[in-house]
Design an enzyme around this catalytic site. Structure first.
Site, PDB file in Angstrom:
ATOM      1  CB  VAL A 154      -0.969  -0.006   1.195  1.00  0.00           C
ATOM      2  CG1 VAL A 154      -1.685   1.325   1.320  1.00  0.00           C
ATOM      3  CG2 VAL A 154      -1.984  -1.140   1.049  1.00  0.00           C
ATOM      4  CB  THR A 190      -6.727  -2.664   6.524  1.00  0.00           C
ATOM      5  OG1 THR A 190      -6.585  -2.532   5.119  1.00  0.00           O
ATOM      6  CG2 THR A 190      -8.095  -3.244   6.855  1.00  0.00           C
ATOM      7  CD  GLU A 203      -5.469   2.074  -2.288  1.00  0.00           C
ATOM      8  OE1 GLU A 203      -5.395   3.303  -2.097  1.00  0.00           O
ATOM      9  OE2 GLU A 203      -6.053   1.560  -3.258  1.00  0.00           O
ATOM     10  CG  LEU A 211     -19.437 -15.119  -8.358  1.00  0.00           C
ATOM     11  CD1 LEU A 211     -20.634 -15.041  -9.292  1.00  0.00           C
ATOM     12  CD2 LEU A 211     -19.863 -15.641  -6.989  1.00  0.00           C
ATOM     13  N   GLY A 259     -12.076 -22.471  -5.894  1.00  0.00           N
ATOM     14  CA  GLY A 259     -10.709 -22.945  -5.870  1.00  0.00           C
ATOM     15  C   GLY A 259     -10.304 -23.453  -4.497  1.00  0.00           C
ATOM     16  CB  CYS A 302      -5.975  -8.122   2.329  1.00  0.00           C
ATOM     17  SG  CYS A 302      -4.631  -6.980   1.983  1.00  0.00           S
ATOM     18  CE  LYS A 336      -4.064 -10.995  -6.741  1.00  0.00           C
ATOM     19  NZ  LYS A 336      -4.783  -9.755  -6.435  1.00  0.00           N
ATOM     20  NE  ARG A 361       2.572 -10.412   2.763  1.00  0.00           N
ATOM     21  CZ  ARG A 361       2.426  -9.078   2.839  1.00  0.00           C
ATOM     22  NH1 ARG A 361       2.694  -8.455   3.970  1.00  0.00           N
ATOM     23  NH2 ARG A 361       2.007  -8.386   1.775  1.00  0.00           N
TER      24      ARG A 361
HETATM   25  C1  UDX Z   1      -7.718  -7.840  -1.640  1.00  0.00           C
HETATM   26  C2  UDX Z   1      -8.869  -6.957  -2.136  1.00  0.00           C
HETATM   27  O1  UDX Z   1      -9.305  -7.428  -3.390  1.00  0.00           O
HETATM   28  C3  UDX Z   1      -8.391  -5.528  -2.271  1.00  0.00           C
HETATM   29  O2  UDX Z   1      -9.464  -4.670  -2.655  1.00  0.00           O
HETATM   30  C4  UDX Z   1      -7.853  -5.058  -0.921  1.00  0.00           C
HETATM   31  O3  UDX Z   1      -7.379  -3.756  -1.000  1.00  0.00           O
HETATM   32  C5  UDX Z   1      -6.771  -5.977  -0.445  1.00  0.00           C
HETATM   33  O4  UDX Z   1      -7.232  -7.305  -0.392  1.00  0.00           O
HETATM   34  P1  UDX Z   1      -5.593  -9.017  -2.679  1.00  0.00           P
HETATM   35  O5  UDX Z   1      -5.378  -9.598  -1.339  1.00  0.00           O
HETATM   36  O6  UDX Z   1      -4.455  -8.466  -3.430  1.00  0.00           O
HETATM   37  O7  UDX Z   1      -6.719  -7.850  -2.606  1.00  0.00           O
HETATM   38  O8  UDX Z   1      -6.171 -10.198  -3.570  1.00  0.00           O
HETATM   39  P2  UDX Z   1      -7.524 -10.570  -4.326  1.00  0.00           P
HETATM   40  O9  UDX Z   1      -7.334 -10.436  -5.776  1.00  0.00           O
HETATM   41  O10 UDX Z   1      -8.665  -9.921  -3.704  1.00  0.00           O
HETATM   42  O11 UDX Z   1      -7.565 -12.143  -3.985  1.00  0.00           O
HETATM   43  C6  UDX Z   1      -7.630 -12.550  -2.654  1.00  0.00           C
HETATM   44  C7  UDX Z   1      -7.665 -14.070  -2.591  1.00  0.00           C
HETATM   45  O12 UDX Z   1      -8.922 -14.537  -3.071  1.00  0.00           O
HETATM   46  C8  UDX Z   1      -6.593 -14.754  -3.430  1.00  0.00           C
HETATM   47  O13 UDX Z   1      -6.077 -15.841  -2.725  1.00  0.00           O
HETATM   48  C9  UDX Z   1      -7.367 -15.233  -4.657  1.00  0.00           C
HETATM   49  O14 UDX Z   1      -6.798 -16.387  -5.222  1.00  0.00           O
HETATM   50  C10 UDX Z   1      -8.732 -15.555  -4.040  1.00  0.00           C
HETATM   51  N1  UDX Z   1      -9.849 -15.474  -4.999  1.00  0.00           N
HETATM   52  C11 UDX Z   1     -10.140 -14.281  -5.581  1.00  0.00           C
HETATM   53  C12 UDX Z   1     -10.615 -16.625  -5.246  1.00  0.00           C
HETATM   54  O15 UDX Z   1     -10.359 -17.703  -4.719  1.00  0.00           O
HETATM   55  N2  UDX Z   1     -11.680 -16.524  -6.105  1.00  0.00           N
HETATM   56  C13 UDX Z   1     -12.009 -15.341  -6.721  1.00  0.00           C
HETATM   57  O16 UDX Z   1     -12.977 -15.316  -7.491  1.00  0.00           O
HETATM   58  C14 UDX Z   1     -11.211 -14.174  -6.459  1.00  0.00           C
END
Ligand code: UDX
Length: 459
Positions: A11, A120, A150, A266, A269, A276, A336, A343
């Site tokens: 951030v 946060t 953020e 949606l 997995g 976060c 991801k 983490r």
């Molecule tokens: C998240 C929020 O999206 C973001 O707005 C906030 O500021 C910080 O936290 P981030 O942690 O970078 O962002 O990842 P995000 O893309 O949200 O994915 C979070 C987790 O959910 C990942 O492990 C991803 O693999 C999983 N995911 C996401 C799913 O399993 N299915 C989905 O459809 C979307």
């Protein structure tokens, strides 16, 4: 404007770099001196698309300076606090780093300061910050405290910051709200040189939402918890699809066509991870409990998520029978794609369980192997996806990097011991996989196998 950013994590670094990109003079501090030295020498502590370029450009133009907290607090009239708020044992957010910054501000800052919490934080942190500063500045500092959560995602943080859906401001004084509007005006108007797109795709103007500090703090936790809930929901539905032979891909598509639900988040997995969702969910439940609110719904979201890893390992065991002694190829270690962050990664939880059951794991990830190796020293990391697949009894996909969709299946078929793909992200083109003689096992009833293997699978 002269801005200070305290903390150079995902951030903080994105905030500092993007504010410099849109024309502000930014001073950014980092308490980890090793990381600070790296930044002062132009070395990025994280992999994040586009960020290196923006940081280099801003440093060269003199609009971005990295320094220690004391100096940084004195430099900018507006101070964005972007320090980590990791989870404590009991799930509360650890606010000690924020209090630490407040102490430096109380000691060093003079004149007027707008102090903005961007980390946060649980609701009412702004109120505590205001009280702390009032006590410790003994009237020597004229200040406002505001909240500016953020919403950037790792892997797309620069794009998310410069092209946001909304900018949320929690301010209890018009002076603070006006100052933040002025700071964000180039992003609101989208009048900046975009480092990503030569011509930015048309999109709606970002909403600039001004509310009170507590509401802004809750918007952040509630947004992340809602997205996590959506993921646990689709994972729950995926289990029913699996049990009834329905296709979760089609089901998710069908419900996502309803604009009240929407297609995003949606994807079923192995569960959500990262720095976060897991911690924000816990912190939100904890803070609600403190105020006597029952957030059992979110506890269930976390419980469903925790079960994803063991049910996925069960899926692999169902195909391999005994895991001990099996060679398992793992594609994807980051939590991801498009990040090197591991983490709270479900992928590493799956790897740990496979290793604990006596399987050997050879893994490949385009960016996260170094950090994953630090977390799981027994892991064997390979130079590419083919090397990782050599002699494998199963290929297990845990992170949906684009690279894994462009595999040379013929070459792969010649490397593996058994042609079995277990896809923990439903990301591989099933027809391609089965078309090259691989058995395909996905999430939520999505599977495919050459006719012969299908009858075997039902034993
Ligand atoms: C998240 C929020 O999206 C973001 O707005 C906030 O500021 C910080 O936290 P981030 O942690 O970078 O962002 O990842 P995000 O893309 O949200 O994915 C979070 C987790 O959910 C990942 O492990 C991803 O693999 C999983 N995911 C996401 C799913 O399993 N299915 C989905 O459809 C979307």
């Amino acid at each position: 404007m002269r801005l200070s950013v305290i903390g150079a994590g995902y951030v903080g670094l994105t905030t500092a770099a993007c504010f410099a990109q849109i024309g502000h003079d930014v001073f950014c501090s980092e308490s980890d001196l090793d990381k600070l030295r790296k930044l002062q020498n132009g070395v990025m502590p994280i992999y994040e698309p586009h960020l290196q370029g923006i940081v280099t450009h801003a440093r060269e133009s003199g609009r971005l300076t990295f320094g220690e907290t004391d100096q940084t607090v004195e430099s900018g009239e507006t101070i964005f606090i972007c320090v980590g708020t990791p989870p404590l044992e009991n799930g509360d957010a650890d606010l000690s780093a924020i209090e630490g910054v407040a102490r430096v501000i109380a000691k060093r800052a003079r004149g007027y300061r707008l102090i903005v919490e961007k980390s946060t934080v649980p609701v009412q942190t702004g109120a505590q910050l205001r009280k702390h500063l009032a006590v410790h500045t003994t009237g020597k500092l004229d200040f406002d405290v505001a909240s500016n959560p953020e919403f950037l995602k790792e892997g797309t943080s620069v794009e998310d910051f410069l092209h946001p859906d909304r900018i949320v401001i929690g301010a209890d004084s018009p002076r603070a709200a006006n100052l933040l509007q002025e700071i964000y005006q180039p992003i609101i108007d989208q009048t900046f040189a975009c480092p990503i797109h030569s011509a930015c795709p048309p999109r709606p103007q970002p909403r600039f939402l001004v509310t009170d500090t507590s509401s802004a703090e809750i918007i952040k936790h509630a947004s992340n918890s809602f997205l996590a809930m959506k993921i646990s929901y689709i994972n729950m539905v995926a289990d029913l699809c699996e049990a009834t032979g329905a296709d979760i891909g089609k089901v998710a598509e069908g419900i996502g066509l309803d604009p009240r639900i929407g297609p995003d988040f949606l994807r079923p997995g192995i569960g959500f991870g990262g720095f976060c969702f897991p911690k924000d969910l816990q912190a939100f439940v904890r803070i609600a409990e403190k105020f006597g609110c029952d957030f059992a719904l979110l506890q269930e979201v976390a419980r469903i998520n925790q079960k994803r890893v063991s049910s996925f390992v069960e899926k692999i065991r169902k195909e391999l029978w005994v895991l001990r002694g099996k060679k398992i190829c793992v594609w994807g270690l980051a939590f991801k794609p498009n990040t090197d962050d591991v983490r709270f990664a479900p992928s590493l939880a799956v790897v740990r369980q496979l290793l604990a059951e006596g399987a050997s794991v050879r893994a490949y990830d385009p960016q996260a192997m170094e950090k994953a190796q630090r977390e799981v020293p027994e892991l064997t990391c390979c130079r590419d996806l083919y090397e990782a697949a050599r002699g494998a009894d199963a290929i297990v996909l845990l992170t949906e990097w684009e690279e894994f969709r462009r595999v040379d299946w013929k070459r792969l078929a010649g490397l593996v011991e058994r042609s079995l793909i277990v896809d923990g992200r439903n990301t591989l083109p099933r027809e391609d996989v089965t078309g090259h003689g691989f058995q395909y096992v996905g999430i939520g009833g999505v599977s495919g196998a050459p006719e012969l293997t299908r009858s075997l699978a039902s034993i």
